[in-house]
Enzyme design. Structure first.
Site, PDB file in Angstrom:
ATOM      1  N   TYR A  84      -2.245   7.736   6.672  1.00 25.32           N
ATOM      2  CA  TYR A  84      -2.247   9.025   5.978  1.00 25.32           C
ATOM      3  C   TYR A  84      -1.710  10.139   6.881  1.00 25.32           C
ATOM      4  O   TYR A  84      -0.918  10.973   6.439  1.00 25.32           O
ATOM      5  CB  TYR A  84      -3.643   9.370   5.465  1.00 25.32           C
ATOM      6  CG  TYR A  84      -4.147   8.408   4.413  1.00 25.32           C
ATOM      7  CD1 TYR A  84      -3.318   7.933   3.400  1.00 25.32           C
ATOM      8  CD2 TYR A  84      -5.461   7.964   4.424  1.00 25.32           C
ATOM      9  CE1 TYR A  84      -3.785   7.049   2.444  1.00 25.32           C
ATOM     10  CE2 TYR A  84      -5.938   7.085   3.460  1.00 25.32           C
ATOM     11  CZ  TYR A  84      -5.088   6.628   2.479  1.00 25.32           C
ATOM     12  OH  TYR A  84      -5.543   5.761   1.525  1.00 25.32           O
ATOM     13  N   GLY A  93       0.829  -1.210   0.000  1.00 21.72           N
ATOM     14  CA  GLY A  93       0.000   0.000   0.000  1.00 21.72           C
ATOM     15  C   GLY A  93       0.859   1.254   0.000  1.00 21.72           C
ATOM     16  O   GLY A  93       0.567   2.219  -0.711  1.00 21.72           O
TER      17      GLY A  93
END
Length: 157
Positions: free
Chosen positions: A129, A95
């Site tokens: 994030y 990811g």
């Protein structure tokens, strides 16, 4: 692991990952697009999206699908529509590699912003994030009008 730009032959696997995401987000019936839609919309003369795919042993195990938008304040921006990694590959850095590919594309394209949405209950993604330096804008709300809403609105005019 190999990260590369997707091609029309990848769209069956891409659709499978999109369907996996819909299940993860508790909306398994929400996906109505087809492989043909993805091929038409992503690889025509004026593609509506671009996609990076992540392969491990010739299997597509992740994607980052994005498109360009225009901000009246910033100019050209990238919207990351979906970053999807198969369950079995989570925690492997895949990811992060797809996320990095998107940021590198933004840098290459001289965009002033990359933006995306994240569900508030997806705490691993939120933490990822935030740790990357991204800002989560709590004061903004996502607004959508679905097909039924569009039709209903127009019928009232």
């Amino acid at each position: 692991m190999n990260i590369r730009k997707g091609n029309p032959e990848d769209m069956e696997s891409v659709l499978g990952l999109i369907q996996d995401l819909a299940i993860f987000e508790k909306e398994p019936e929400a996906v109505v697009i087809t492989v043909d839609d993805l091929v038409r919309d992503g690889f025509g003369e004026n593609p509506l999206f671009h996609v990076f795919v992540a392969e491990v042993e010739q299997e597509i195990v992740g994607i980052a699908l994005y498109y360009y938008r225009y901000s009246t304040w910033k100019g050209k921006t990238i919207h990351l529509e979906d970053l999807i990694v198969k369950d079995k590959m989570r925690g492997t850095g895949l990811g992060s590699a797809l996320y990095t590919a998107i940021m590198k594309q933004g840098k290459k394209d001289n965009v002033r912003r990359v933006e995306w949405n994240v569900l508030d209950w997806n705490t691993p993604a939120v933490k990822f994030y935030e740790n990357s330096g991204a800002k989560i804008l709590e004061e903004w709300r996502v607004v959508q009008m679905d097909e039924n809403g569009i039709n209903s609105y127009l019928e009232k005019l």
